[in-house]
Design a protein around this motif. Structure first.
Motif, PDB file in Angstrom:
ATOM      1  N   LEU A 230      -0.079  -3.217   7.378  1.00 27.70           N
ATOM      2  CA  LEU A 230      -1.662  -1.974   6.167  1.00 27.70           C
ATOM      3  C   LEU A 230       0.128  -0.999   5.507  1.00 27.70           C
ATOM      4  N   ASN A 231      -0.125   0.273   5.014  1.00 24.48           N
ATOM      5  CA  ASN A 231       0.635   1.346   4.812  1.00 24.48           C
ATOM      6  C   ASN A 231       0.130   2.028   3.895  1.00 24.48           C
ATOM      7  N   LEU A 232       0.490   3.382   4.287  1.00 27.36           N
ATOM      8  CA  LEU A 232      -0.381   4.328   4.370  1.00 27.36           C
ATOM      9  C   LEU A 232       0.113   5.226   2.958  1.00 27.36           C
ATOM     10  N   ASP A 233       1.369   4.595   2.256  1.00 34.16           N
ATOM     11  CA  ASP A 233       1.438   4.731   1.234  1.00 34.16           C
ATOM     12  C   ASP A 233       1.752   4.103   0.037  1.00 34.16           C
ATOM     13  N   ASP A 234       1.225   3.252   0.216  1.00 36.94           N
ATOM     14  CA  ASP A 234      -0.022   2.797  -0.978  1.00 36.94           C
ATOM     15  C   ASP A 234      -0.399   2.840  -1.747  1.00 36.94           C
ATOM     16  N   PRO A 235      -1.205   2.859  -2.445  1.00 32.62           N
ATOM     17  CA  PRO A 235      -2.524   3.420  -3.187  1.00 32.62           C
ATOM     18  C   PRO A 235      -3.515   2.830  -2.652  1.00 32.62           C
ATOM     19  N   LEU A 236      -4.686   3.202  -2.902  1.00 30.91           N
ATOM     20  CA  LEU A 236      -5.978   2.703  -1.564  1.00 30.91           C
ATOM     21  C   LEU A 236      -6.574   1.442  -2.165  1.00 30.91           C
ATOM     22  N   GLU A 237      -6.339   1.057  -3.273  1.00 32.30           N
ATOM     23  CA  GLU A 237      -7.316  -0.204  -3.913  1.00 32.30           C
ATOM     24  C   GLU A 237      -7.097  -1.802  -3.097  1.00 32.30           C
ATOM     25  N   LEU A 238      -5.176  -1.054  -3.604  1.00 32.19           N
ATOM     26  CA  LEU A 238      -4.378  -2.401  -3.079  1.00 32.19           C
ATOM     27  C   LEU A 238      -4.692  -2.294  -1.230  1.00 32.19           C
ATOM     28  N   THR A 239      -5.008  -1.165  -0.760  1.00 30.22           N
ATOM     29  CA  THR A 239      -4.607  -1.201   0.793  1.00 30.22           C
ATOM     30  C   THR A 239      -6.249  -2.109   0.963  1.00 30.22           C
ATOM     31  N   ILE A 240      -7.733  -1.577   0.266  1.00 34.03           N
ATOM     32  CA  ILE A 240      -8.410  -2.613   0.168  1.00 34.03           C
ATOM     33  C   ILE A 240      -8.560  -3.264   0.166  1.00 34.03           C
ATOM     34  N   ARG A 241      -7.688  -4.398  -1.057  1.00 36.81           N
ATOM     35  CA  ARG A 241      -7.160  -5.895  -1.138  1.00 36.81           C
ATOM     36  C   ARG A 241      -7.076  -6.328  -0.497  1.00 36.81           C
ATOM     37  N   LYS A 242      -5.586  -6.093   0.360  1.00 37.04           N
ATOM     38  CA  LYS A 242      -5.246  -6.279   1.155  1.00 37.04           C
ATOM     39  C   LYS A 242      -5.722  -6.506   2.461  1.00 37.04           C
TER      40      LYS A 242
ATOM     41  N   LYS B 185       7.016  12.750   5.399  1.00 33.80           N
ATOM     42  CA  LYS B 185       6.546  11.295   6.224  1.00 33.80           C
ATOM     43  C   LYS B 185       5.646  10.084   6.213  1.00 33.80           C
ATOM     44  N   VAL B 186       5.365   9.100   6.327  1.00 32.44           N
ATOM     45  CA  VAL B 186       4.311   8.269   7.039  1.00 32.44           C
ATOM     46  C   VAL B 186       4.918   8.731   8.572  1.00 32.44           C
ATOM     47  N   LEU B 187       3.694   8.892   9.244  1.00 31.14           N
ATOM     48  CA  LEU B 187       4.066   8.650  10.971  1.00 31.14           C
ATOM     49  C   LEU B 187       3.579   7.988  11.539  1.00 31.14           C
ATOM     50  N   GLY B 188       3.945   7.175  12.083  1.00 30.84           N
ATOM     51  CA  GLY B 188       3.113   5.641  12.592  1.00 30.84           C
ATOM     52  C   GLY B 188       2.917   6.037  13.827  1.00 30.84           C
ATOM     53  N   MET B 189       2.443   5.450  15.117  1.00 31.74           N
ATOM     54  CA  MET B 189       2.247   5.627  16.524  1.00 31.74           C
ATOM     55  C   MET B 189       3.443   5.781  17.674  1.00 31.74           C
TER      56      MET B 189
ATOM     57  N   GLU C 130      -4.235   0.750  15.180  1.00 29.31           N
ATOM     58  CA  GLU C 130      -2.928   1.123  14.609  1.00 29.31           C
ATOM     59  C   GLU C 130      -3.750   2.458  14.221  1.00 29.31           C
ATOM     60  N   PHE C 131      -1.949   3.520  13.543  1.00 31.97           N
ATOM     61  CA  PHE C 131      -2.927   4.488  12.953  1.00 31.97           C
ATOM     62  C   PHE C 131      -1.342   5.592  12.311  1.00 31.97           C
ATOM     63  N   GLN C 132      -1.906   5.165  11.776  1.00 28.80           N
ATOM     64  CA  GLN C 132      -0.731   6.134  10.307  1.00 28.80           C
ATOM     65  C   GLN C 132      -1.304   7.586   9.996  1.00 28.80           C
ATOM     66  N   GLY C 133      -0.190   8.324   9.512  1.00 29.07           N
ATOM     67  CA  GLY C 133      -0.793   9.985   9.222  1.00 29.07           C
ATOM     68  C   GLY C 133       0.211  10.434   8.452  1.00 29.07           C
TER      69      GLY C 133
ATOM     70  N   LEU D 108      -4.752   6.750   8.274  1.00 27.59           N
ATOM     71  CA  LEU D 108      -4.771   5.114   8.620  1.00 27.59           C
ATOM     72  C   LEU D 108      -5.220   4.685   9.692  1.00 27.59           C
ATOM     73  N   ALA D 109      -6.398   3.995   9.414  1.00 32.92           N
ATOM     74  CA  ALA D 109      -6.950   3.574  10.675  1.00 32.92           C
ATOM     75  C   ALA D 109      -7.361   3.030  10.822  1.00 32.92           C
TER      76      ALA D 109
END
Length: 321
Positions: free
Chosen positions: A133-145, A253-257, A227-230, A123-124
């Motif tokens: 935003l959070n990579l753990d969220d469902p994609l639809e929620l990410t888009i709405r946010k 685990k979600v890896l942050g910056m 920001e990049f999350q992986g 997620l970039a």
């Protein structure tokens, strides 16, 4: 020395781009990659620093590698971690398409993640969405946010994603929401970086791609205030073992910056091989000259410089295409 390093690493990416661009459209990705790698290694040898490759080209591409653990530089000066992709988009160059880059990132020793060569969910975002935003969220929620935070209608959002079968479910979600999709044939370093360049019109980059490319993208985004999350996606026990060998105990685990690129200063350079969203590709000119277009950035100052340069090609020993 630190100021000079920015210009030194852009010489590295320029050289690799010039070498590989000669193979554009010729259907031979291995020769293009080999030319870029050889040129990059040659220029690195003249730079006054002690670099160690922590991310090189990986086995996924079966490419001629600047191998992990390889020493770069002339052996003098400070120590740095080095992440390289001499030709990000080998297939792009072979088929003459857009968005191929030569890329280098350098950080103080111990800061860049030694990313294993496997897939990573990504997620970039650009500066306006950092920390929101959070990579753990469902994609639809990410888009709405994202739409809410950017004060846009969902149908006005543009999301980039690699055009791959593994992304069918994500693309379906995006289509259902009515998002504008920027499908990438290859080149997800450029795809992730585009989210931080307003002129590209890209709001987010999602999907999965190579983990080493993820670290390079994270380095670039840190320089741009993005920001990049992986999240690593090991596919078997062997790949899980490789994660643990590199100190990643929990691959889910979600890896942050901080985990990806640390907190020290970073230098990042990219030169366009073929024209793309924010860089023009190499142009071969009359009289044995060539023109390159590069971006060079530094995290500490968040300075972003675009450099257009005309080269006399007799200065480069690039072999024959």
């Amino acid at each position: 020395m630190q100021r000079d390093l920015s210009l030194e690493i852009v010489r590295v990416t320029e050289s690799a781009a010039l070498a590989s661009a000669r193979w554009t459209g010729k259907g031979n990705k291995h020769s293009a990659d080999e030319a870029a790698t050889s040129a990059m290694r040659s220029i690195f040898s003249s730079i006054p620093f002690r670099g160690t490759v922590v991310i090189g080209e990986g086995e996924m591409d079966e490419a001629p590698m600047l191998f992990i653990g390889e020493s770069l530089g002339n052996g003098l000066g400070p120590e740095y971690d080095v992440a390289v992709d001499p030709l990000e988009g080998t297939d792009i160059v072979a088929s003459g398409r857009s968005n191929a880059l030569s890329v280098v990132a350098i950080a103080e020793k111990g800061n860049l993640l030694h990313a294993p060569d496997m897939y990573m969910e990504k997620l970039a975002v650009g500066p306006r969405l950092v920390g929101k935003l959070n990579l753990d969220d469902p994609l639809e929620l990410t888009i709405r946010k994202a739409a809410l935070l950017l004060q846009k209608e969902i149908t006005e959002l543009t999301v980039s994603i690699l055009d791959r079968k593994r992304h069918a479910d994500k693309i379906l979600v995006l289509r259902t929401l009515g998002v504008k999709i920027h499908l990438l044939n290859d080149g997800d370093v450029a795809g992730a970086m585009a989210a931080a360049f307003p002129e590209t019109g890209i709001d987010l980059h999602v999907g999965s791609g190579g983990a080493p490319e993820g670290v390079l993208a994270a380095a670039a985004l840190r320089c741009m205030g993005g920001e990049f999350q992986g999240r690593l996606l090991p596919e078997n026990e062997d790949e899980i073992g490789r994660c643990k060998e590199m100190g990643i105990v929990d691959p889910s685990k979600v890896l942050g910056m901080r985990e990806l690129v640390g907190e020290s200063d970073i230098y990042f350079a990219a030169t366009g091989v073929t024209s793309g969203d924010f860089l023009t590709g190499v142009k071969f000119l009359f009289g044995g000259r060539a023109e390159t277009h590069s971006v060079v950035m530094r995290a500490q100052t968040q300075t972003v410089r675009f450099i257009q340069c005309v080269h006399q090609m007799h200065e480069y020993h690039l072999g024959s295409a």
